[in-house]
Design a protein around this motif. Sequence first.
Motif, PDB file in Angstrom:
ATOM      1  N   THR B 227       5.909  -4.348  -6.695  1.00  0.00           N
ATOM      2  CA  THR B 227       5.281  -4.370  -5.544  1.00  0.00           C
ATOM      3  C   THR B 227       6.034  -5.635  -4.591  1.00  0.00           C
ATOM      4  OG1 THR B 227       3.713  -6.123  -6.771  1.00  0.00           O
ATOM      5  CG2 THR B 227       2.962  -3.726  -6.211  1.00  0.00           C
ATOM      6  N   VAL B 352       3.003   2.732 -11.588  1.00  0.00           N
ATOM      7  CA  VAL B 352       1.980   2.675 -10.534  1.00  0.00           C
ATOM      8  C   VAL B 352       2.452   1.534  -9.614  1.00  0.00           C
ATOM      9  CG1 VAL B 352       0.173   3.123 -12.485  1.00  0.00           C
ATOM     10  CG2 VAL B 352       0.861   0.809 -11.761  1.00  0.00           C
ATOM     11  N   ASP B 353       1.476   1.612  -8.439  1.00  0.00           N
ATOM     12  CA  ASP B 353       1.897   0.534  -7.410  1.00  0.00           C
ATOM     13  C   ASP B 353       0.926  -0.554  -7.479  1.00  0.00           C
ATOM     14  OD1 ASP B 353       3.497   2.072  -6.279  1.00  0.00           O
ATOM     15  OD2 ASP B 353       2.522   3.008  -4.841  1.00  0.00           O
ATOM     16  N   ASN B 354      -0.226  -0.606  -8.144  1.00  0.00           N
ATOM     17  CA  ASN B 354      -0.856  -1.938  -8.372  1.00  0.00           C
ATOM     18  C   ASN B 354      -1.756  -1.605  -9.739  1.00  0.00           C
ATOM     19  OD1 ASN B 354      -3.747  -0.271  -7.976  1.00  0.00           O
ATOM     20  ND2 ASN B 354      -2.816  -0.264  -6.012  1.00  0.00           N
ATOM     21  N   GLU B 355      -2.387  -2.708 -10.312  1.00  0.00           N
ATOM     22  CA  GLU B 355      -3.135  -2.784 -11.360  1.00  0.00           C
ATOM     23  C   GLU B 355      -3.984  -1.856 -11.599  1.00  0.00           C
ATOM     24  OE1 GLU B 355      -2.890  -7.131 -12.520  1.00  0.00           O
ATOM     25  OE2 GLU B 355      -3.725  -6.427 -14.531  1.00  0.00           O
ATOM     26  N   ALA B 356      -4.957  -1.717 -10.365  1.00  0.00           N
ATOM     27  CA  ALA B 356      -5.858  -0.722 -10.683  1.00  0.00           C
ATOM     28  C   ALA B 356      -5.242   0.562 -11.080  1.00  0.00           C
ATOM     29  CB  ALA B 356      -6.724  -0.665  -9.159  1.00  0.00           C
ATOM     30  N   ASP B 357      -4.545   1.129 -10.992  1.00  0.00           N
ATOM     31  CA  ASP B 357      -3.931   2.515 -11.127  1.00  0.00           C
ATOM     32  C   ASP B 357      -3.516   2.787 -12.538  1.00  0.00           C
ATOM     33  OD1 ASP B 357      -4.532   3.289  -8.597  1.00  0.00           O
ATOM     34  OD2 ASP B 357      -2.338   3.190  -7.881  1.00  0.00           O
ATOM     35  N   THR B 358      -3.342   1.437 -13.431  1.00  0.00           N
ATOM     36  CA  THR B 358      -2.904   1.500 -14.736  1.00  0.00           C
ATOM     37  C   THR B 358      -3.976   2.298 -15.783  1.00  0.00           C
ATOM     38  OG1 THR B 358      -3.823  -0.655 -15.269  1.00  0.00           O
ATOM     39  CG2 THR B 358      -1.598  -0.466 -14.388  1.00  0.00           C
ATOM     40  N   GLN B 359      -5.345   2.150 -15.112  1.00  0.00           N
ATOM     41  CA  GLN B 359      -6.429   2.442 -16.010  1.00  0.00           C
ATOM     42  C   GLN B 359      -6.200   3.943 -16.718  1.00  0.00           C
ATOM     43  OE1 GLN B 359      -8.713   0.986 -17.386  1.00  0.00           O
ATOM     44  NE2 GLN B 359      -8.300  -0.794 -16.050  1.00  0.00           N
ATOM     45  N   GLN B 360      -5.803   4.832 -15.818  1.00  0.00           N
ATOM     46  CA  GLN B 360      -5.582   6.296 -16.422  1.00  0.00           C
ATOM     47  C   GLN B 360      -4.399   6.292 -17.404  1.00  0.00           C
ATOM     48  OE1 GLN B 360      -3.627   8.858 -13.797  1.00  0.00           O
ATOM     49  NE2 GLN B 360      -2.778   7.228 -12.323  1.00  0.00           N
ATOM     50  N   LYS B 447       1.124   9.485  -5.989  1.00  0.00           N
ATOM     51  CA  LYS B 447       0.058   9.641  -6.892  1.00  0.00           C
ATOM     52  C   LYS B 447       0.834  10.247  -8.414  1.00  0.00           C
ATOM     53  CE  LYS B 447      -4.054   8.083  -6.215  1.00  0.00           C
ATOM     54  NZ  LYS B 447      -3.889   6.676  -6.521  1.00  0.00           N
ATOM     55  N   ASN B 449       1.025  11.311 -12.353  1.00  0.00           N
ATOM     56  CA  ASN B 449      -0.037  11.762 -13.442  1.00  0.00           C
ATOM     57  C   ASN B 449       1.243  11.925 -14.501  1.00  0.00           C
ATOM     58  OD1 ASN B 449       1.711  14.100 -12.819  1.00  0.00           O
ATOM     59  ND2 ASN B 449      -0.125  15.071 -11.427  1.00  0.00           N
TER      60      ASN B 449
END
Lengths: 310, 461
Positions: B227, B352-360, B447, B449
Amino acid sequence: MNALVTENVEKKFANHLALDNVSISVPKGSVFGLLGPNGAGKTTLIRIINQITAPDKGKVFINGEKISSKHIKNIGYLPEERGLYKKMKVGEQALYLSQLKGLSKQETLKRLKYWFEKFEIQSWWDKKVEELSKGMQQKVQFIITILHKPELLIFDEPFSGFDPINTQILKEEILNLRNQGATIIFSTHNMASVEEICDHIALINKSKKIIEGPINEIRNNYASDIYEICFDGYFNKLESTLTSDYKILDINETMQKTKMKIEVLNKNIKPNDLITKMIEFGNINSFNKHLPSMNDIFIKLVGETNSQTE
Amino acid sequence: MSKIGLIIKREYSTRVKKKTFIIMTILGPILFAALMIAPALLMQLEDDEFKKIAVIDETGVFSESLISTKHIEFYDFSAKYLNQETFEYDLTKATDDLKDSDYYALLYIPSNAVFNAKGSVILYSYKQPNIGIKMHIAHGLEKKVKDIKFQVTADDLDINQEQISEILRVANSEIQVVTNIIDDKGEIKESHSEVAMIVGYISGFLIYMFVFMYGSQVMRGVIEEKTSRIVEVIVSSVKPFQLMMGKIIGVALVGITQFALWVVLTIGLVSIGQAIILKDFDPAKLNPNTTEIGSELSPNSLIPDEKAIEFEKIFQAVYSINYFVIIASFLFYFIGGYLLYGALFAMIGSAVDNEADTQQFMLPITLPMVLGLFVMLTAMQNPNGSLAYWFSIIPFTSPIVMMSRIPYGVPYIDLFISMALLVATFIFTTWFAGKVYRVGILMYGKKVNYKELWKWFRYKN
């Protein structure tokens, strides 16, 4: 002698062809403008030159040698999306990044001292990067990019985020580096600065190179028969004798002088014919062929290739 | 210094200098030490206050069995609250009086206490009475109830009390099963399942914690570089794989440093704590049967000498474990497990671009790790069952599960297969992650996947 040559470079990403048979030659000691609209493939080409990615086909040569990891220390790269470690101190960071380029610690410190003094930013040494403004961060990054005295410098939009004064300082430094023997590849959308500092350009659109060469040659080639004239005499009489072979594009009358732009529509009519016609009615103060701006050429060429592919 | 060395040095020194690292390193051992010392400390503090307890005894038989100590004194108020007309005890008045008195509690023993004692005896108090008092009262009453029941039964069966005591003594036969392990050479060794279980549990859990703590540090580090966009400058100087490995190794060294400091500081703190606070600390005290109060009332409990022998045995057991194998394999699985997952964490960070997207993408990491933890709990009971065996061989769970088996003794061949597979797998995951990583770190605003990751993996250089 060319500092950098790419030969038929091709790069494919999944279903998308990012670079299609791109060959450019960057003469040693030149300021080479790498132009093209967004998504044309410039960044991919720059990454290939930096050996961040490898081409699928084609070759890249630096000073006539096929690129390998030993050339990394000869390249300085300022990416468009700039960034530094926010929590790290300016000095530490400059030291780290320069050492990664293969510079020794003592040498790095010596050179950093020189540049920090030159830009009068010694007081930033112990500051964290996040404490600096965006322009200040860019200045630091500029120093880091050129610190290892690379022979080939690649600047991607170097002036974005700078105020006019700092832009001027930076321009001077870039030309200075060129005068000291460095070759500079300069990627930008700002066509005014291209005209100002580039001597060669290449234009890439939709993964393909469209045109390449010395900037003056290109501007001359794309010039249509338009002349910028400053005339001192009877303009009304002149105007009435101009046939449909001529078209007056722009006119600006003052007390005695008339500045105008005339396009010659008939290919058989030479500039001299126009001049002969004009001196009957008065004096010509200046007579210049109008060169298209890089901006016009850019729009024209990109527009043409886009309509061809559609 | 080599480039990867420079990267390791930066990753290490920036993290070790961080305030959070220093705070965690100091707080950790304090917490551990507190957990170890606190129960013993509380036990001591409890006894300090002197308490008076009022008693209403409807049966009239218990007054003598409630023995006062230097901390507790009992006063019989049965007569005061007996209503002379109805012959009932006025409990409401008694609890009201308790409020303003200097009595700590009111003990109510109903008339049916002897033959229906369960839950009928009540201790009223305005404060939460401590466990010591409850136990002291219960012991006293139990003994009396026992005596009365003995007496009644003795009368019924027409035998005397001594004979009953003899029967009880004979009947009270505690059996301890000693487990002996016969090794490949036919030598017999005494094993200590309980100690093995604890050692296995702690080391397995530590590995679980370590992988998650430092794995996510690697991930956050990668996201930070991505980032802040510095990554493009760095990969123009070093190979993406070097950058990834430098980060993984640097963070591993941070973890090992923190762990080593924790061990040293915890041992230091615990021994200092024991020396200062618990000068007269005796581990036997932790056993309720032998507390100061209890010992006066329960002559049946183990005499201190036996207790000491018991402890001696546990200490022997602790020392008898093959520490070389345990420590060596702990370090191996500690590092091996981290390296296996560390590369995957780096891969997720790059995608990912930020930590929130790591969940998946976290599921493939969390699932085997949590599974490993659950299997470990089962494996502690049945360390050689097929469940424990297979999960200690499969590399994604082996660091946790194998650690719970090792203290029980594991055939060297199992250990060898498990370790070899772990090494092979972490080389594979690192290679795989490296290929995704080099593409991912330069991709923005997409995005992503699993299909996309697979595509990246297959990109040529």
